[in-house]
Scaffold this motif. Structure first.
Motif, PDB file in Angstrom:
ATOM      1  N   LYS A   1       3.103   7.130  -4.445  1.00  0.00           N
ATOM      2  CA  LYS A   1       1.867   7.899  -4.632  1.00  0.00           C
ATOM      3  C   LYS A   1       1.284   7.721  -6.024  1.00  0.00           C
TER       4      LYS A   1
ATOM      5  N   LEU B   1       3.849   9.069   2.104  1.00  0.00           N
ATOM      6  CA  LEU B   1       4.328   8.048   1.178  1.00  0.00           C
ATOM      7  C   LEU B   1       5.439   8.591   0.283  1.00  0.00           C
TER       8      LEU B   1
ATOM      9  N   ASP C   1      -3.658   2.444   9.957  1.00  0.00           N
ATOM     10  CA  ASP C   1      -3.211   3.378   8.919  1.00  0.00           C
ATOM     11  C   ASP C   1      -2.348   4.499   9.465  1.00  0.00           C
TER      12      ASP C   1
ATOM     13  N   ASP D   1      -4.791   1.640  -7.793  1.00  0.00           N
ATOM     14  CA  ASP D   1      -5.283   2.996  -8.002  1.00  0.00           C
ATOM     15  C   ASP D   1      -5.442   3.243  -9.502  1.00  0.00           C
TER      16      ASP D   1
ATOM     17  N   LYS E   1      -0.594  10.056   9.853  1.00  0.00           N
ATOM     18  CA  LYS E   1      -1.277   9.172   8.891  1.00  0.00           C
ATOM     19  C   LYS E   1      -0.269   8.701   7.858  1.00  0.00           C
ATOM     20  N   LYS E   2      -0.245   7.407   7.615  1.00  0.00           N
ATOM     21  CA  LYS E   2       0.731   6.867   6.647  1.00  0.00           C
ATOM     22  C   LYS E   2       0.573   7.506   5.283  1.00  0.00           C
ATOM     23  N   GLU E   3      -0.658   7.611   4.824  1.00  0.00           N
ATOM     24  CA  GLU E   3      -0.846   8.020   3.422  1.00  0.00           C
ATOM     25  C   GLU E   3      -0.317   9.417   3.140  1.00  0.00           C
ATOM     26  N   GLU E   4      -0.103  10.204   4.194  1.00  0.00           N
ATOM     27  CA  GLU E   4       0.410  11.559   3.961  1.00  0.00           C
ATOM     28  C   GLU E   4       1.930  11.588   3.794  1.00  0.00           C
TER      29      GLU E   4
ATOM     30  N   LYS F   1       0.831  -1.204   0.000  1.00  0.00           N
ATOM     31  CA  LYS F   1       0.000   0.000   0.000  1.00  0.00           C
ATOM     32  C   LYS F   1       0.865   1.253   0.000  1.00  0.00           C
TER      33      LYS F   1
END
Ligand code: SF4
Ligand code: SF4
Lengths: 156, 317
Positions: free
Chosen positions: B154, B149, B130, B175, B144-147, B105
């Protein structure tokens, strides 16, 4: 190819700007384009004297490094030419070369090297006239662009 | 993540026990927080060192070229694509590698976290769903992980391994919406002069350490053109002309091979945006020759083949 021989062909003292004449290196394949240049010569066709020809066995021999090195060491323009598709002496050298040229051409433009500094063509052994015309065109294009500055290796 | 680690250890032990491989290449805990390092396991007793977390960004395919052993390798989506490339280039055989595929991810960019923390030192980082919980002196933060990457993560469109011998964990959703070439197109929209200025500004930071080359799974040549002295293609200086040509040719050499694993970009100590170059190559190869690297074992590498109808509009008429 001996790089220093190649460089001796390009590296001459830069003239004053008002007397500037473009220096162009043409890589021509032995079997078609070089013979085309020869035909232009024996046909007594006139074309600008700015081009120095380097004969290579095949357009497939042309590595981007050769082209970039010319630009690095004082060439204002580079012309690369081989046999027309289907006519390669080695059957497919020019087809494989065409793929390399396509991405190199795009990439140089992407990085901001002026369009026209490096040009690619197919010239056959029968196309002496076309050779003279294309050399004329490249010379004019490079003259319009002016002396190469990007990628040029400054001394020191 | 713990489950994944346990599953990796189990499979590693099994493979070594059954003598199906000589070596397991995976990750172990690094010596600082948010760092995992490559780990080479040859006996079952060592297998418990193996781990999996969001800091396993390194592309372990780098260790495969020219290996003679039978190897099991822990590989994310991009790593598997590199392995496919290496198999096609005869650097390793399919029979020789046992791929422990892991749907991914995205991996975390430490530098982005460090930038946010303003110099505060992280002593421990713990993953929870997450998020990551960072603790240290005067520091307790949940991020937050997604911020955070990596840039290459991405825009990743192949999170799931394309081929594998065993898959650990469930496949993740790819994605579909991301425009992976957005930055390339934005760059292309600028004028020639602007592009040259920003390219030359960027590469003039280069110190020619070759970390980018050394990190790339596809840079396995015995003698790289930058090291060659006979002929010496380019000078070994950090003069703009030399560095620019180094970068042009490096990008050219991975055309049709680069899988955008981001290793080069992460390895660069000067923070040079190398993906600006590699992504363009990738995009052009896709546009011109309809080829995407590391997706299939069958199709020919694009620069080793041709189509008589290849585009040639760029040529003089
Ligand atoms: S060039 Fe960079 S992104 Fe591409 S495969 Fe090599 S290391 Fe990965
Ligand atoms: S890692 Fe960065 S500084 Fe080192 S050679 Fe590559 S681009 Fe230059």
């Amino acid at each position: 190819m001996e790089l220093n021989i190649m460089e001796n062909q390009i590296q001459q003292p830069r003239e004053k700007v008002d007397e500037w004449e473009p220096k162009i290196i043409a890589f021509l394949c032995n079997w078609c384009s070089y013979a085309g240049a020869d035909l232009a010569g024996v046909s007594r066709l006139q074309y600008p004297p700015n081009t120095r020809i380097i004969r290579v066995p095949c357009s497939g021999r042309i590595s981007p490094l050769l082209i970039l090195r010319c630009l690095q060491h004082g060439a204002d323009g580079v012309l690369v030419s081989g046999c027309h598709p289907g006519d390669c002496h080695y059957i497919s050298g020019n087809y494989v070369a065409r793929r390399k040229f396509a991405i190199l051409n795009n990439f140089l433009e992407y990085l901001g090297i002026e369009k026209g500094r490096v040009q690619f063509a197919w010239i056959s052994a029968a196309e002496g006239k076309r050779f003279a015309e294309l050399v004329q065109k490249v010379t004019e294009d490079v003259r319009t662009l002016g002396p190469a500055t990007r990628l040029v290796r400054k001394q020191g | 993540m713990l489950n994944t680690s346990v599953a990796i250890r189990d499979i590693a032990k099994k493979l070594l026990d059954e003598k199906r491989v000589d070596l397991i290449i995976g990750f172990e805990k690094g010596s600082v927080p948010l760092r995992s390092t490559p780990c080479f396991v040859r006996s079952t007793s060592e297998a418990d060192r193996l781990i999996w977390n969001v800091n396993c960004e390194n592309n372990l395919a780098k260790y495969l070229p020219k290996t003679k052993e039978r190897v099991a390798i822990v590989a994310k989506g991009c790593d598997v694509r590199s392995i496919i490339g290496l198999i096609k280039e005869n650097q390793v055989t399919r029979e020789q590698v046992f791929i422990i595929g892991i749907p991914c991810k995205g991996m975390i960019d430490r530098r982005k976290i460090e930038a946010k923390l303003d110099g505060k030192e992280i002593i421990e980082a713990e993953e929870k769903d997450d998020t990551i919980i960072l603790t240290g002196n005067n520091l307790r933060e949940i991020i937050k992980k997604e911020e955070f990457l990596h840039n290459s993560c991405k825009t990743c469109t192949h999170r799931n391994p394309v081929i594998y011998d065993v898959l650990i964990g469930d496949k993740v959703v790819e994605d579909q919406a991301v425009d992976e070439y957005r930055e390339v197109k934005e760059f292309e929209a600028q004028s020639h002069d602007e592009r040259w200025r920003s390219f030359s500004d960027e590469v003039s930071k280069c110190i020619r350490c070759y970390a980018c080359r050394n990190a790339c799974p596809f840079c396995y040549c015995q003698e790289c053109f930058v090291d060659s002295s006979q002929p010496q293609w380019i000078g070994k200086t950090t003069n703009l002309s030399d560095t620019a040509i180094f970068h042009i040719v490096r990008a050219f050499h991975i055309a049709g091979r680069c899988v955008d694993c981001g290793s080069c970009d992460r390895a660069c100590p000067m923070g040079i945006d190398l993906r600006r170059l590699t992504k363009k190559m990738e995009m052009d190869v896709k546009d011109l020759f309809h080829y995407e690297a590391g997706i299939s074992l069958e199709d020919m590498p694009p620069l080793a083949t041709f189509n008589p109808d290849d585009p040639q509009e760029f040529m003089m008429v």
